[in-house]
Every structure is written in C-alpha cells, then in structure tokens.
Design a protein around this motif. Structure first.
Motif, PDB file in Angstrom:
ATOM      1  N   HIS A  19       0.849  -1.188   0.000  1.00  0.00           N
ATOM      2  CA  HIS A  19       0.000   0.000   0.000  1.00  0.00           C
ATOM      3  C   HIS A  19       0.886   1.240   0.000  1.00  0.00           C
ATOM      4  O   HIS A  19       1.766   1.366   0.864  1.00  0.00           O
ATOM      5  CB  HIS A  19      -0.889  -0.010   1.246  1.00  0.00           C
ATOM      6  CG  HIS A  19      -2.192   0.689   1.066  1.00  0.00           C
ATOM      7  ND1 HIS A  19      -3.116   0.834   2.084  1.00  0.00           N
ATOM      8  CD2 HIS A  19      -2.751   1.298  -0.012  1.00  0.00           C
ATOM      9  CE1 HIS A  19      -4.167   1.474   1.626  1.00  0.00           C
ATOM     10  NE2 HIS A  19      -3.965   1.779   0.370  1.00  0.00           N
ATOM     11  N   VAL A  20       0.671   2.156  -0.946  1.00  0.00           N
ATOM     12  CA  VAL A  20       1.525   3.337  -1.073  1.00  0.00           C
ATOM     13  C   VAL A  20       0.688   4.613  -1.010  1.00  0.00           C
ATOM     14  O   VAL A  20      -0.208   4.826  -1.834  1.00  0.00           O
ATOM     15  CB  VAL A  20       2.320   3.317  -2.399  1.00  0.00           C
ATOM     16  CG1 VAL A  20       3.245   4.530  -2.477  1.00  0.00           C
ATOM     17  CG2 VAL A  20       3.112   2.020  -2.531  1.00  0.00           C
ATOM     18  N   LYS A  55       3.891   9.438  -4.660  1.00  0.00           N
ATOM     19  CA  LYS A  55       3.342   8.091  -4.449  1.00  0.00           C
ATOM     20  C   LYS A  55       3.120   7.347  -5.763  1.00  0.00           C
ATOM     21  O   LYS A  55       3.254   6.127  -5.811  1.00  0.00           O
ATOM     22  CB  LYS A  55       2.051   8.131  -3.625  1.00  0.00           C
ATOM     23  CG  LYS A  55       0.875   8.885  -4.210  1.00  0.00           C
ATOM     24  CD  LYS A  55      -0.304   8.828  -3.241  1.00  0.00           C
ATOM     25  CE  LYS A  55      -1.550   9.515  -3.809  1.00  0.00           C
ATOM     26  NZ  LYS A  55      -1.389  10.975  -3.922  1.00  0.00           N
ATOM     27  N   GLY A  56       2.811   8.081  -6.834  1.00  0.00           N
ATOM     28  CA  GLY A  56       2.651   7.437  -8.132  1.00  0.00           C
ATOM     29  C   GLY A  56       3.968   6.905  -8.663  1.00  0.00           C
ATOM     30  O   GLY A  56       4.064   5.752  -9.087  1.00  0.00           O
ATOM     31  N   SER A 102       5.079   3.977  -6.527  1.00  0.00           N
ATOM     32  CA  SER A 102       4.294   2.782  -6.828  1.00  0.00           C
ATOM     33  C   SER A 102       4.784   2.110  -8.103  1.00  0.00           C
ATOM     34  O   SER A 102       4.950   0.886  -8.166  1.00  0.00           O
ATOM     35  CB  SER A 102       2.807   3.138  -6.966  1.00  0.00           C
ATOM     36  OG  SER A 102       2.278   3.610  -5.750  1.00  0.00           O
ATOM     37  N   THR A 156      -3.200   2.548  -9.844  1.00  0.00           N
ATOM     38  CA  THR A 156      -2.857   3.939  -9.594  1.00  0.00           C
ATOM     39  C   THR A 156      -3.983   4.839 -10.095  1.00  0.00           C
ATOM     40  O   THR A 156      -4.898   4.392 -10.775  1.00  0.00           O
ATOM     41  CB  THR A 156      -1.557   4.329 -10.319  1.00  0.00           C
ATOM     42  OG1 THR A 156      -1.718   4.113 -11.722  1.00  0.00           O
ATOM     43  CG2 THR A 156      -0.371   3.517  -9.815  1.00  0.00           C
ATOM     44  N   GLU A 200      -1.876   2.062  -5.006  1.00  0.00           N
ATOM     45  CA  GLU A 200      -1.663   3.461  -4.641  1.00  0.00           C
ATOM     46  C   GLU A 200      -2.927   4.043  -4.023  1.00  0.00           C
ATOM     47  O   GLU A 200      -4.031   3.849  -4.541  1.00  0.00           O
ATOM     48  CB  GLU A 200      -1.281   4.280  -5.879  1.00  0.00           C
ATOM     49  CG  GLU A 200      -1.038   5.753  -5.577  1.00  0.00           C
ATOM     50  CD  GLU A 200      -1.017   6.634  -6.818  1.00  0.00           C
ATOM     51  OE1 GLU A 200      -0.722   7.831  -6.677  1.00  0.00           O
ATOM     52  OE2 GLU A 200      -1.314   6.126  -7.918  1.00  0.00           O
ATOM     53  N   THR A 257       5.094   8.344   1.348  1.00  0.00           N
ATOM     54  CA  THR A 257       6.241   9.067   0.788  1.00  0.00           C
ATOM     55  C   THR A 257       6.563  10.339   1.565  1.00  0.00           C
ATOM     56  O   THR A 257       7.697  10.524   2.015  1.00  0.00           O
ATOM     57  CB  THR A 257       5.969   9.421  -0.682  1.00  0.00           C
ATOM     58  OG1 THR A 257       4.744  10.176  -0.777  1.00  0.00           O
ATOM     59  CG2 THR A 257       5.852   8.155  -1.521  1.00  0.00           C
TER      60      THR A 257
END
Length: 407
Positions: free
Chosen positions: A50-51, A57-58, A61, A79, A143, A164
């Motif tokens: 899990h991000v 974050k994209g 990921s 995403t 994401e 992040t």
C-alpha cells in the motif's frame, strides 16, 4: 455496450473526484466494503503493498512494481488518475487491463453500482481488486487515491505500507495543517505490518511514530539511510527521494516478508520503470530539442517546488509555459513558485473543475506572471510552439489534466 460506451456510462453517471472535486469524495468505506463483499473480497487473494503520501506516491508505486516485475513476480498495479486511457489505473506487468474485462465488469454489476450510488473511484478500486484476482497476480502495488484512512483502497491488509511524504494538498478534505494531513495518511498503517516513511519531517514524525507504536508496526524513515544514487528512466532530480524510498522498501520486504528481491532486480526495476510499467507525465520530455518540450503532472505546492527547481536547471534562451489549474487549487501558494521571466499561455483544463483562463490570467498577473489566454489547452500549446525558437524551452503543467490533454 462497447468499451467506449462503457467508459461514457462510467464518466457520466459516477461522481469522480478528479473531475468534480470534494463533492465526489465519500467519508466512509461503506460502499467499497459492500462492493468487495459482493465480489467475494478479491483483495484477499494475493499479497499487496500500500503506497500513500502527498507527492511521489505514483512514481514510487510504479518503481516498486517495476522492481517486483524484474524479480519475476506477476505484479498488479493500481494507480490514479489516468492520463489517456482509463485502463492505466489497472495494469499487470505493465500491460493495461483488457477492454473486455472492463465491459463485462460494468455489465455484470451495473444495477448494483447505480443502486448503491458508487463513486467512480470506489468502482475502479473494486474492479482492480477483481482483475488482479482473476489474473492470479502474485502481488499488487496499490496506490492510495486521496488521504489514507478513508480512502477506498484502505480495506487491504498489505505486507508493507509506504508513505512518501506530507504536504498541504486537499486541505478542505484532509485538514489544513501537516499534522492533520499526516494523521489521515497514517490511516494506512496497519497492526504488525511494517511501514516505510519516505521523508522525516519535523511536523509529522511524531504523528507517524505514535500511530506505528499504537498498532505495533515496525517503522523506518528512508531519509535516515544512505543509499547509492540509482539510474532511472524517470528523470527529474526530485525522483531522488522516491528512489531512496523504494530502496528502503525493498530492504524491509526482504527483512520482514517471504519476498526475496535481488540487488539486480532493484537496480533494473528502478532503471527500467517507464519501459516496465508505462508511467507517463513525470518530467516527460516530449521533444528533445528545437525547441525542447517538457511536461510534468506536479500540481501542489510541494510537487511544483520540485518541478520548478528542476526547470531552473535547464538552459534555454526563452521559457514558454503552458499553464492550467483546477478551481480548488490554492493559487496564492502555487503561483509564486513560477518564474516571472517566462512567457505564459493560460488555459482551462477540459474538466468541470478547471479554472477559467480569465481568472487564472488575472491571478497570475498579481504575481507578475504575464501572458495570453486561450480557450483550449491544445490552442495554448500550439501558440507556444509557434512562438518558440529552436533554443527555447516549452514547459506544460499545473495540472494532471493539462498534461493529459497534451500527451
């Protein structure tokens, strides 16, 4: 329905945050739980990572998915938002989900979706979970869409959580201080599941530490570690922090899970991230020269600060900026970041949330950003290309939607 008819039904009938804003955001997980119960909870059929976070974050990921692919794991990647094709949201080993799957999923659950008034994001999350199950992935990188605690993706129990960084974005929904936003993002930290935080920030460290301690989750900060700089197809000096986050995440996966990721897979995965996953819009060079043309989806204060620093490293005779934003953007914090010496081409992104070019031009003028306005992003871009000389640079940005219309 055809694939295009299916997409039209989805876009027209379902509230979508990216297009409509806060009115499309639901502050509970009821609908995604209902949908996944109907589907037999497909998200439990494979491992997940899990991000979340405000910026990066994209990219993080995609890099993680690329690394896992290089190791030989069949890897799902969910995403948002998409730039050109809806199926960018749902990939396996870089390949977009089948159009036929999207059509069949909607046809099968259309009445349920309408009856329960699912949002666009709730639907796509459930669709991704189901696709990954049917295709028998080994692992999926998921994401977060917005926030964390109440995000539709937050019904998974991952083997690793990643956050992040924290910045002031979506303040009307998540809170107007870094601490409040961090608390929402920390909602993806799960009991006894390790978590990697990309950046140690003074205002947020205590929030993450307290949440991790409360659920007995092993926490580490990637910024505390020294890692070699890895080569990557993702350009932009701001990717340095994301690469460190990925390196720490791989270490934690090797130390705390059954996954085994080699140094070679890490290096190749980070290097070949665009080739492996098809990521678009991150300091993407559309044209190398005569003139050089670059776009980037950075759109909040922190993200744009990174992008503007990168832009300042470029060499050019004249700078042309095609700029569009959404109406809920805090322009008082964003516009001061843009260079005053540039020539601007203002326009409205083709979404309901798009800010009128008249208003954008007026707001920009207050910060000594001067240029002409255009009805369409495409017209603004064409004007910039016509005005630019071979030694000039054209930059396109301000919103994901602006970049989407260009690429």
């Amino acid at each position: 329905m055809t694939y295009q008819q299916t997409l039209h039904w989805m876009f027209e009938r379902l509230p979508m945050f990216q297009r409509q804003g806060a009115s499309a955001f639901k502050k509970n997980l009821d609908n995604i739980i209902l949908l996944c119960d109907r589907l037999g909870n497909p998200q439990m059929a494979y491992k997940t990572i899990h991000v979340g976070g405000t910026n990066g974050k994209g990219s993080t990921s995609h890099m993680l998915a690329s690394v896992l692919q290089e190791q030989g794991y069949k890897t799902g990647l969910h995403t948002s938002p998409h730039l050109k094709d809806f199926r960018e949201r749902i990939r396996i080993d870089g390949q977009l989900a089948y159009e036929s799957f999207v059509v069949q999923f909607i046809e099968q659950h259309k009445a349920f979706i309408a009856q329960n008034q699912l949002s666009f994001f709730e639907l796509t999350v459930g669709m991704a979970f189901q696709y990954f199950k049917e295709q028998k992935v080994d692992i999926a990188v998921i994401e977060v869409g917005l926030g964390g605690r109440l995000d539709s993706t937050n019904i998974i129990t991952p083997i690793l959580s990643v956050i992040t960084n924290i910045g002031l974005d979506h303040t009307a929904i998540l809170g107007d201080t870094l601490e409040e936003i961090a608390l929402e993002k920390a909602g993806i930290i799960k009991a006894n599941i390790p978590v990697v935080i990309g950046e140690r920030q003074h205002q947020t460290t205590c929030v993450f530490d307290a949440k991790a301690k409360g659920v007995e989750a092993k926490i580490s900060y990637a910024s505390d570690f020294d890692y070699p700089e890895l080569e990557s197809e993702l350009k932009g000096s701001y990717q340095h922090k994301n690469k460190k986050t990925v390196q720490r995440a791989v270490e934690v996966l090797n130390e705390n899970t059954a996954l085994s990721i080699s140094k070679e897979a890490l290096i190749k995965g980070v290097e070949k991230v665009i080739t492996n996953t098809g990521l678009l819009g991150r300091w993407q060079v559309i044209q190398e020269s005569s003139p050089k043309i670059v776009c980037d989806t950075g759109h909040n204060k922190e993200g744009l600060a990174y992008v503007m620093n990168q832009l300042a490293e470029e060499r050019y005779k004249e700078l042309h900026i095609v700029l569009g934003v959404v109406s809920d953007k805090d322009l008082n914090s964003v516009l001061p970041l843009f260079p005053k010496h540039a020539i601007y081409y203002f326009s409205k992104p083709d979404v309901p949330r798009g800010l009128n070019s008249d208003e954008l031009q007026q707001k920009a003028a207050a910060f000594n950003l001067k240029g002409k306005k255009f009805k369409k992003i495409s017209e603004a871009f064409e004007a910039a290309k016509k005005a630019a000389n071979a030694e000039d640079l054209i930059f396109i940005g301000g919103s994901t939607f602006v970049v989407a219309e260009i690429i």
